[in-house]
Design a protein around this motif. Structure first.
Motif, PDB file in Angstrom:
ATOM      1  N   GLY A  21       0.836  -1.183   0.000  1.00 49.53           N
ATOM      2  CA  GLY A  21       0.000   0.000   0.000  1.00 49.53           C
ATOM      3  C   GLY A  21       0.873   1.235   0.000  1.00 49.53           C
ATOM      4  N   GLY A  22       1.357   1.633   1.174  1.00 48.09           N
ATOM      5  CA  GLY A  22       2.239   2.777   1.288  1.00 48.09           C
ATOM      6  C   GLY A  22       3.699   2.364   1.246  1.00 48.09           C
ATOM      7  N   THR A  23       4.521   3.202   0.626  1.00 45.30           N
ATOM      8  CA  THR A  23       5.955   2.940   0.574  1.00 45.30           C
ATOM      9  C   THR A  23       6.666   4.237   0.238  1.00 45.30           C
ATOM     10  OG1 THR A  23       7.660   1.477  -0.362  1.00 45.30           O
ATOM     11  CG2 THR A  23       5.987   2.313  -1.874  1.00 45.30           C
ATOM     12  N   ASP A  24       8.002   4.185   0.143  1.00 42.50           N
ATOM     13  CA  ASP A  24       8.753   5.371  -0.266  1.00 42.50           C
ATOM     14  C   ASP A  24      10.012   4.942  -1.012  1.00 42.50           C
ATOM     15  OD1 ASP A  24      10.656   6.432   2.689  1.00 42.50           O
ATOM     16  OD2 ASP A  24      10.462   4.479   1.759  1.00 42.50           O
ATOM     17  N   LEU A  25      10.794   5.935  -1.422  1.00 44.10           N
ATOM     18  CA  LEU A  25      11.999   5.762  -2.225  1.00 44.10           C
ATOM     19  C   LEU A  25      11.637   5.247  -3.617  1.00 44.10           C
ATOM     20  CD1 LEU A  25      14.506   4.460   0.485  1.00 44.10           C
ATOM     21  CD2 LEU A  25      14.037   6.804  -0.256  1.00 44.10           C
ATOM     22  N   GLY A  26      12.048   4.044  -3.991  1.00 49.04           N
ATOM     23  CA  GLY A  26      11.887   3.596  -5.370  1.00 49.04           C
ATOM     24  C   GLY A  26      13.149   3.850  -6.166  1.00 49.04           C
ATOM     25  N   ILE A  27      14.289   3.383  -5.647  1.00 44.16           N
ATOM     26  CA  ILE A  27      15.599   3.612  -6.251  1.00 44.16           C
ATOM     27  C   ILE A  27      15.767   2.667  -7.432  1.00 44.16           C
ATOM     28  CG2 ILE A  27      18.080   3.606  -5.814  1.00 44.16           C
ATOM     29  CD1 ILE A  27      17.141   3.733  -2.727  1.00 44.16           C
ATOM     30  N   PRO A  28      15.957   3.157  -8.652  1.00 40.89           N
ATOM     31  CA  PRO A  28      15.981   2.292  -9.828  1.00 40.89           C
ATOM     32  C   PRO A  28      17.370   1.740 -10.139  1.00 40.89           C
ATOM     33  CG  PRO A  28      15.997   4.563 -10.533  1.00 40.89           C
ATOM     34  CD  PRO A  28      15.964   4.587  -9.028  1.00 40.89           C
ATOM     35  N   PHE A  29      17.394   0.534 -10.658  1.00 45.19           N
ATOM     36  CA  PHE A  29      18.637  -0.063 -11.148  1.00 45.19           C
ATOM     37  C   PHE A  29      18.264  -1.180 -12.115  1.00 45.19           C
ATOM     38  CE2 PHE A  29      17.318  -2.715  -7.670  1.00 45.19           C
ATOM     39  CZ  PHE A  29      17.755  -3.998  -7.977  1.00 45.19           C
ATOM     40  N   VAL A  30      19.192  -1.539 -13.006  1.00 46.18           N
ATOM     41  CA  VAL A  30      18.970  -2.614 -13.963  1.00 46.18           C
ATOM     42  C   VAL A  30      19.514  -3.916 -13.358  1.00 46.18           C
ATOM     43  CG1 VAL A  30      19.406  -3.494 -16.274  1.00 46.18           C
ATOM     44  CG2 VAL A  30      19.083  -1.039 -15.913  1.00 46.18           C
ATOM     45  N   MET A  31      18.668  -4.913 -13.273  1.00 46.69           N
ATOM     46  CA  MET A  31      19.031  -6.179 -12.659  1.00 46.69           C
ATOM     47  C   MET A  31      19.837  -7.037 -13.639  1.00 46.69           C
ATOM     48  SD  MET A  31      15.469  -6.993 -10.639  1.00 46.69           S
ATOM     49  CE  MET A  31      16.221  -8.220  -9.568  1.00 46.69           C
ATOM     50  N   PRO A  32      20.594  -8.022 -13.131  1.00 47.58           N
ATOM     51  CA  PRO A  32      21.350  -8.902 -14.027  1.00 47.58           C
ATOM     52  C   PRO A  32      20.489  -9.615 -15.064  1.00 47.58           C
ATOM     53  CG  PRO A  32      22.131  -9.149 -11.779  1.00 47.58           C
ATOM     54  CD  PRO A  32      20.905  -8.295 -11.709  1.00 47.58           C
ATOM     55  N   ASN A  33      19.211  -9.867 -14.743  1.00 46.55           N
ATOM     56  CA  ASN A  33      18.330 -10.552 -15.694  1.00 46.55           C
ATOM     57  C   ASN A  33      17.680  -9.600 -16.698  1.00 46.55           C
ATOM     58  OD1 ASN A  33      16.395  -9.241 -14.158  1.00 46.55           O
ATOM     59  ND2 ASN A  33      15.548 -11.095 -13.237  1.00 46.55           N
ATOM     60  N   GLY A  34      18.051  -8.308 -16.651  1.00 45.36           N
ATOM     61  CA  GLY A  34      17.548  -7.341 -17.614  1.00 45.36           C
ATOM     62  C   GLY A  34      16.321  -6.578 -17.183  1.00 45.36           C
ATOM     63  N   ARG A  35      15.651  -7.043 -16.131  1.00 46.41           N
ATOM     64  CA  ARG A  35      14.509  -6.292 -15.620  1.00 46.41           C
ATOM     65  C   ARG A  35      14.997  -5.082 -14.832  1.00 46.41           C
ATOM     66  NH1 ARG A  35       9.563  -8.711 -15.585  1.00 46.41           N
ATOM     67  NH2 ARG A  35       8.951  -7.763 -13.610  1.00 46.41           N
ATOM     68  N   VAL A  36      14.092  -4.150 -14.580  1.00 43.30           N
ATOM     69  CA  VAL A  36      14.414  -2.979 -13.773  1.00 43.30           C
ATOM     70  C   VAL A  36      13.889  -3.210 -12.363  1.00 43.30           C
ATOM     71  CG1 VAL A  36      14.114  -0.497 -13.488  1.00 43.30           C
ATOM     72  CG2 VAL A  36      14.315  -1.465 -15.785  1.00 43.30           C
ATOM     73  N   GLY A  37      14.774  -3.051 -11.393  1.00 43.30           N
ATOM     74  CA  GLY A  37      14.371  -3.151  -9.995  1.00 43.30           C
ATOM     75  C   GLY A  37      14.185  -1.769  -9.393  1.00 43.30           C
ATOM     76  N   TYR A  38      13.271  -1.679  -8.444  1.00 43.85           N
ATOM     77  CA  TYR A  38      13.055  -0.454  -7.684  1.00 43.85           C
ATOM     78  C   TYR A  38      13.114  -0.817  -6.208  1.00 43.85           C
ATOM     79  CZ  TYR A  38      11.467   1.541 -12.098  1.00 43.85           C
ATOM     80  OH  TYR A  38      11.402   1.970 -13.404  1.00 43.85           O
ATOM     81  N   VAL A  39      14.052  -0.213  -5.491  1.00 42.07           N
ATOM     82  CA  VAL A  39      14.237  -0.519  -4.075  1.00 42.07           C
ATOM     83  C   VAL A  39      13.374   0.425  -3.245  1.00 42.07           C
ATOM     84  CG1 VAL A  39      15.894  -0.883  -2.227  1.00 42.07           C
ATOM     85  CG2 VAL A  39      16.625  -1.114  -4.599  1.00 42.07           C
ATOM     86  N   TYR A  40      12.526  -0.150  -2.421  1.00 36.01           N
ATOM     87  CA  TYR A  40      11.686   0.624  -1.513  1.00 36.01           C
ATOM     88  C   TYR A  40      12.267   0.599  -0.100  1.00 36.01           C
ATOM     89  CZ  TYR A  40       7.872   0.544  -4.989  1.00 36.01           C
ATOM     90  OH  TYR A  40       7.097   0.696  -6.117  1.00 36.01           O
ATOM     91  N   GLY A  41      11.997   1.671   0.631  1.00 37.39           N
ATOM     92  CA  GLY A  41      12.316   1.724   2.043  1.00 37.39           C
ATOM     93  C   GLY A  41      11.141   1.230   2.862  1.00 37.39           C
ATOM     94  N   ASP A  42      10.794   1.961   3.914  1.00 34.48           N
ATOM     95  CA  ASP A  42       9.688   1.528   4.776  1.00 34.48           C
ATOM     96  C   ASP A  42       8.428   1.325   3.947  1.00 34.48           C
ATOM     97  OD1 ASP A  42      11.127   1.464   7.142  1.00 34.48           O
ATOM     98  OD2 ASP A  42      10.735   3.562   7.596  1.00 34.48           O
ATOM     99  N   THR A  43       7.932   0.105   3.987  1.00 35.65           N
ATOM    100  CA  THR A  43       6.831  -0.335   3.138  1.00 35.65           C
ATOM    101  C   THR A  43       5.764  -0.975   4.016  1.00 35.65           C
ATOM    102  OG1 THR A  43       8.317  -0.711   1.268  1.00 35.65           O
ATOM    103  CG2 THR A  43       6.228  -1.906   1.244  1.00 35.65           C
ATOM    104  N   PHE A  44       4.517  -0.737   3.646  1.00 35.80           N
ATOM    105  CA  PHE A  44       3.404  -1.227   4.465  1.00 35.80           C
ATOM    106  C   PHE A  44       2.378  -1.923   3.581  1.00 35.80           C
ATOM    107  CE2 PHE A  44       5.362   2.447   6.382  1.00 35.80           C
ATOM    108  CZ  PHE A  44       5.605   2.020   7.676  1.00 35.80           C
ATOM    109  N   GLY A  45       1.618  -2.817   4.205  1.00 32.94           N
ATOM    110  CA  GLY A  45       0.665  -3.624   3.470  1.00 32.94           C
ATOM    111  C   GLY A  45      -0.634  -2.902   3.200  1.00 32.94           C
ATOM    112  N   GLY A  46      -1.633  -3.687   2.857  1.00 32.78           N
ATOM    113  CA  GLY A  46      -2.920  -3.109   2.522  1.00 32.78           C
ATOM    114  C   GLY A  46      -2.998  -2.748   1.051  1.00 32.78           C
ATOM    115  N   THR A  47      -4.075  -2.114   0.677  1.00 39.09           N
ATOM    116  CA  THR A  47      -4.294  -1.748  -0.719  1.00 39.09           C
ATOM    117  C   THR A  47      -4.548  -0.254  -0.884  1.00 39.09           C
ATOM    118  OG1 THR A  47      -6.651  -2.284  -0.488  1.00 39.09           O
ATOM    119  CG2 THR A  47      -5.188  -4.020  -1.333  1.00 39.09           C
TER     120      THR A  47
END
Length: 260
Positions: A21-47
């Protein structure tokens, strides 16, 4: 004046095994498998887009096939299904949460710099974690196991005038990783410049700082006798920094609280 048009909401992510549900950051990088990863910090559930909700976890990595930045980003996967990257208990009496700063990918390995914090702006120490399977399994490169057990080689948050806390880095394509660091979430420090051989990234003694020494700038390994110098004009007070090698140029971004 250019008018910006909102394209879409990026969260919540209700379609993951552990919904976000709620999160922050979203630091982008290209993963070894070619997909793009986004790293989140404090992240919470829900919708719903709520910070401070249930199912607190950090760090988290979501993944996307989107490489064309003219198209809306599609988040359709997550490392460990959206789970926290490694197990620990939040607000455990020693620290409250683990906040990611940046990822650098060397070969098939992901390296993640994190700050272990006891409340925002109170960073206790830093660590480097790594993964050899696109973020599914993580190992502590600093020898730290669990709180109070097997602690060794933590990256100090007081060394170098407290300016090696928040870290951003990228490969220089010359065998070196280049990094810029600053203080923590108090956003009250200038920036320092570092480099380290790709094979030595986990060894603090092998890091070289950009130092003003003998009336000139120079790289100095493990600069205990002369600390690296500020690389930005006096008064810079940084946070949310990002360094990337893009089309033959180094690009550095950040939030300057000193000029806010």
């Amino acid at each position: 004046m250019t008018k910006l048009t909102k394209v879409k909401d990026l969260n919540p992510h209700p379609n993951l095994p552990r919904p976000i549900g709620g999160t922050d950051l979203g630091i982008p990088f290209v993963m070894p498998n070619g997909r793009v990863g986004y790293v989140y910090g404090d992240t919470f559930g829900g919708t719903t887009q709520i910070a401070g909700g249930p199912d607190w976890r950090s760090p988290v990595i979501v993944t996307s096939p989107t490489r064309d930045m003219t198209q809306p980003i599609v988040i359709d996967g997550a490392c460990r299904g959206g789970d926290q990257l490694w197990p620990y208990v939040h607000a455990n009496g020693e620290f409250s949460t683990v906040l990611p700063c940046d990822v650098v990918v060397i070969g098939s390995r992901l390296y993640l710099w994190v700050m272990i914090t006891q409340g925002l702006g109170n960073e206790k120490w830093c660590e480097i974690w790594y993964s050899d399977d696109n973020g599914e399994t993580w190992h502590n490169g600093t020898g730290y196991a669990t709180p109070g057990v097997g602690a060794s080689s933590h990256w100090s948050t007081s060394a170098f005038r407290g300016q090696r806390v928040m870290m951003t880095w990228d490969r220089g394509r010359d065998g070196w990783v280049y990094a810029i660091s600053t203080g923590g979430l108090a956003r009250n420090k200038n920036a320092l410049l570092w480099r380290v051989r790709e094979d030595d990234i986990l060894d603090p003694a092998k890091w070289e700082g950009w130092c003003w020494l003998n009336n000139q700038w120079q790289w100095k390994a493990n600069p205990a006798d002369h600390e690296p110098g500020d690389i930005l004009p006096a008064g810079a007070r940084l946070g949310e920094i990002g360094l990337r090698w893009i089309q033959g140029h180094w690009v550095f971004s950040g939030f300057d609280a000193g000029a806010y």
